[in-house]
Design a protein around this motif. Sequence first.
Motif, PDB file in Angstrom:
ATOM      1  N   ALA A   1       0.822  -1.207   0.000  1.00  0.00           N
ATOM      2  CA  ALA A   1       0.000   0.000   0.000  1.00  0.00           C
ATOM      3  C   ALA A   1       0.855   1.254   0.000  1.00  0.00           C
ATOM      4  N   LEU A   2       1.939   1.243   0.764  1.00  0.00           N
ATOM      5  CA  LEU A   2       2.810   2.420   0.846  1.00  0.00           C
ATOM      6  C   LEU A   2       3.478   2.710  -0.492  1.00  0.00           C
ATOM      7  N   PHE A   3       3.922   1.672  -1.170  1.00  0.00           N
ATOM      8  CA  PHE A   3       4.530   1.894  -2.479  1.00  0.00           C
ATOM      9  C   PHE A   3       3.474   2.293  -3.505  1.00  0.00           C
ATOM     10  N   GLY A   4       2.221   1.910  -3.284  1.00  0.00           N
ATOM     11  CA  GLY A   4       1.160   2.415  -4.132  1.00  0.00           C
ATOM     12  C   GLY A   4       1.011   3.919  -4.001  1.00  0.00           C
ATOM     13  N   LEU A   5       1.073   4.420  -2.768  1.00  0.00           N
ATOM     14  CA  LEU A   5       1.020   5.861  -2.544  1.00  0.00           C
ATOM     15  C   LEU A   5       2.216   6.547  -3.180  1.00  0.00           C
ATOM     16  N   ALA A   6       3.401   5.951  -3.021  1.00  0.00           N
ATOM     17  CA  ALA A   6       4.607   6.540  -3.604  1.00  0.00           C
ATOM     18  C   ALA A   6       4.518   6.581  -5.126  1.00  0.00           C
ATOM     19  N   GLY A   7       3.985   5.521  -5.724  1.00  0.00           N
ATOM     20  CA  GLY A   7       3.836   5.502  -7.174  1.00  0.00           C
ATOM     21  C   GLY A   7       2.937   6.611  -7.670  1.00  0.00           C
ATOM     22  N   ALA A   8       1.830   6.840  -6.971  1.00  0.00           N
ATOM     23  CA  ALA A   8       0.907   7.911  -7.360  1.00  0.00           C
ATOM     24  C   ALA A   8       1.571   9.278  -7.222  1.00  0.00           C
ATOM     25  N   LEU A   9       2.279   9.490  -6.122  1.00  0.00           N
ATOM     26  CA  LEU A   9       2.929  10.785  -5.901  1.00  0.00           C
ATOM     27  C   LEU A   9       3.974  11.075  -6.973  1.00  0.00           C
ATOM     28  N   LEU A  10       4.703  10.060  -7.393  1.00  0.00           N
ATOM     29  CA  LEU A  10       5.709  10.282  -8.441  1.00  0.00           C
ATOM     30  C   LEU A  10       5.045  10.561  -9.790  1.00  0.00           C
ATOM     31  N   VAL A  11       3.936   9.888 -10.072  1.00  0.00           N
ATOM     32  CA  VAL A  11       3.208  10.161 -11.316  1.00  0.00           C
ATOM     33  C   VAL A  11       2.720  11.606 -11.325  1.00  0.00           C
ATOM     34  N   TRP A  12       2.175  12.068 -10.215  1.00  0.00           N
ATOM     35  CA  TRP A  12       1.701  13.453 -10.139  1.00  0.00           C
ATOM     36  C   TRP A  12       2.843  14.446 -10.269  1.00  0.00           C
ATOM     37  N   ALA A  13       3.959  14.130  -9.605  1.00  0.00           N
ATOM     38  CA  ALA A  13       5.112  15.030  -9.691  1.00  0.00           C
ATOM     39  C   ALA A  13       5.607  15.131 -11.129  1.00  0.00           C
ATOM     40  N   TRP A  14       5.645  14.007 -11.814  1.00  0.00           N
ATOM     41  CA  TRP A  14       6.082  13.999 -13.217  1.00  0.00           C
ATOM     42  C   TRP A  14       5.130  14.846 -14.072  1.00  0.00           C
ATOM     43  N   ALA A  15       3.818  14.658 -13.888  1.00  0.00           N
ATOM     44  CA  ALA A  15       2.835  15.395 -14.681  1.00  0.00           C
ATOM     45  C   ALA A  15       2.907  16.897 -14.395  1.00  0.00           C
ATOM     46  N   ASP A  16       3.056  17.257 -13.135  1.00  0.00           N
ATOM     47  CA  ASP A  16       3.124  18.674 -12.775  1.00  0.00           C
ATOM     48  C   ASP A  16       4.351  19.339 -13.384  1.00  0.00           C
ATOM     49  N   ARG A  17       5.471  18.653 -13.320  1.00  0.00           N
ATOM     50  CA  ARG A  17       6.702  19.237 -13.862  1.00  0.00           C
ATOM     51  C   ARG A  17       6.659  19.285 -15.391  1.00  0.00           C
TER      52      ARG A  17
ATOM     53  N   ILE B   1      13.157  11.730 -11.201  1.00  0.00           N
ATOM     54  CA  ILE B   1      14.030  10.596 -11.504  1.00  0.00           C
ATOM     55  C   ILE B   1      14.903  10.261 -10.307  1.00  0.00           C
ATOM     56  N   VAL B   2      15.426  11.301  -9.656  1.00  0.00           N
ATOM     57  CA  VAL B   2      16.252  11.082  -8.466  1.00  0.00           C
ATOM     58  C   VAL B   2      15.438  10.396  -7.372  1.00  0.00           C
ATOM     59  N   ALA B   3      14.192  10.853  -7.169  1.00  0.00           N
ATOM     60  CA  ALA B   3      13.340  10.235  -6.148  1.00  0.00           C
ATOM     61  C   ALA B   3      13.086   8.762  -6.453  1.00  0.00           C
ATOM     62  N   ALA B   4      12.850   8.445  -7.726  1.00  0.00           N
ATOM     63  CA  ALA B   4      12.635   7.044  -8.108  1.00  0.00           C
ATOM     64  C   ALA B   4      13.887   6.216  -7.871  1.00  0.00           C
ATOM     65  N   LEU B   5      15.053   6.787  -8.182  1.00  0.00           N
ATOM     66  CA  LEU B   5      16.305   6.067  -7.956  1.00  0.00           C
ATOM     67  C   LEU B   5      16.575   5.874  -6.469  1.00  0.00           C
ATOM     68  N   VAL B   6      16.180   6.836  -5.666  1.00  0.00           N
ATOM     69  CA  VAL B   6      16.329   6.700  -4.217  1.00  0.00           C
ATOM     70  C   VAL B   6      15.489   5.536  -3.699  1.00  0.00           C
ATOM     71  N   LEU B   7      14.264   5.409  -4.218  1.00  0.00           N
ATOM     72  CA  LEU B   7      13.412   4.286  -3.823  1.00  0.00           C
ATOM     73  C   LEU B   7      14.070   2.953  -4.182  1.00  0.00           C
ATOM     74  N   VAL B   8      14.638   2.893  -5.385  1.00  0.00           N
ATOM     75  CA  VAL B   8      15.334   1.672  -5.802  1.00  0.00           C
ATOM     76  C   VAL B   8      16.517   1.411  -4.880  1.00  0.00           C
ATOM     77  N   GLY B   9      17.279   2.471  -4.574  1.00  0.00           N
ATOM     78  CA  GLY B   9      18.441   2.324  -3.706  1.00  0.00           C
ATOM     79  C   GLY B   9      18.069   1.843  -2.313  1.00  0.00           C
ATOM     80  N   ILE B  10      16.991   2.393  -1.764  1.00  0.00           N
ATOM     81  CA  ILE B  10      16.545   1.969  -0.438  1.00  0.00           C
ATOM     82  C   ILE B  10      16.192   0.495  -0.439  1.00  0.00           C
ATOM     83  N   ASN B  11      15.525   0.052  -1.502  1.00  0.00           N
ATOM     84  CA  ASN B  11      15.174  -1.367  -1.592  1.00  0.00           C
ATOM     85  C   ASN B  11      16.412  -2.246  -1.684  1.00  0.00           C
ATOM     86  N   LEU B  12      17.404  -1.808  -2.442  1.00  0.00           N
ATOM     87  CA  LEU B  12      18.630  -2.594  -2.563  1.00  0.00           C
ATOM     88  C   LEU B  12      19.354  -2.681  -1.226  1.00  0.00           C
ATOM     89  N   VAL B  13      19.424  -1.559  -0.516  1.00  0.00           N
ATOM     90  CA  VAL B  13      20.105  -1.556   0.786  1.00  0.00           C
ATOM     91  C   VAL B  13      19.363  -2.450   1.773  1.00  0.00           C
TER      92      VAL B  13
END
Length: 214
Positions: free
Chosen positions: A145-161, A172-184
Amino acid sequence: MSPPPPAEDVPQLDPRARALLWGAIALCVGIELVLQAADHGLIGDRRWRGLAYDYGAFWSQLLRGWRPNYAAQPWTMFASYAVLHGGLWHLTFNMVTLWSLGRAVAERAGAGGLASLLAGGTLGGAVGHGLLSAAPVPMVGASGALFGLAGALLVWAWADRRDARETQRPVIVAALVLVGINLVMWWALKGQLAWQAHLGGFVAGAALAPRRRG
């Protein structure tokens, strides 16, 4: 230092969204506190946590021939896993994240959008885990559920920008940070991370994100 904005300029959380967030948090916290009390012999039986996982966690092998404990378990586990957690640290991290991301989503999409994204992320997380993991171990937690919220927020941020003709680099940096957190976390937990549920929840949230404000 600049003065704080006037009170009327501070976004107010929809009371229905606030009730939804507090209700979800209270449910998860209440269940974990009961299991913690049982773990320490204060109430019930120390087997309660194991039984909760046996009956409520997401078990991928139930989709691959395992016999369920009750007839509806292969269906109910797509939701019940999200209110169970692996201990106080797991619970605390998820609930703090739920409040933070949930407020941001509610300010954009209201209580209805928040509810649909929580449900969609939970379902997407279960589907992702069921498709990508065959490990015979229980999967629990609100991370889908939390990553669902994060996915929506990134989609909105992309559309707004995009609409503002601004660079997408922060998104893009925020998405890479999410990937990095998962890897760590995957490394720190020695592979015991339900990244499949994170991915499924993120994809579901990105797909379901309302394309309008409010």
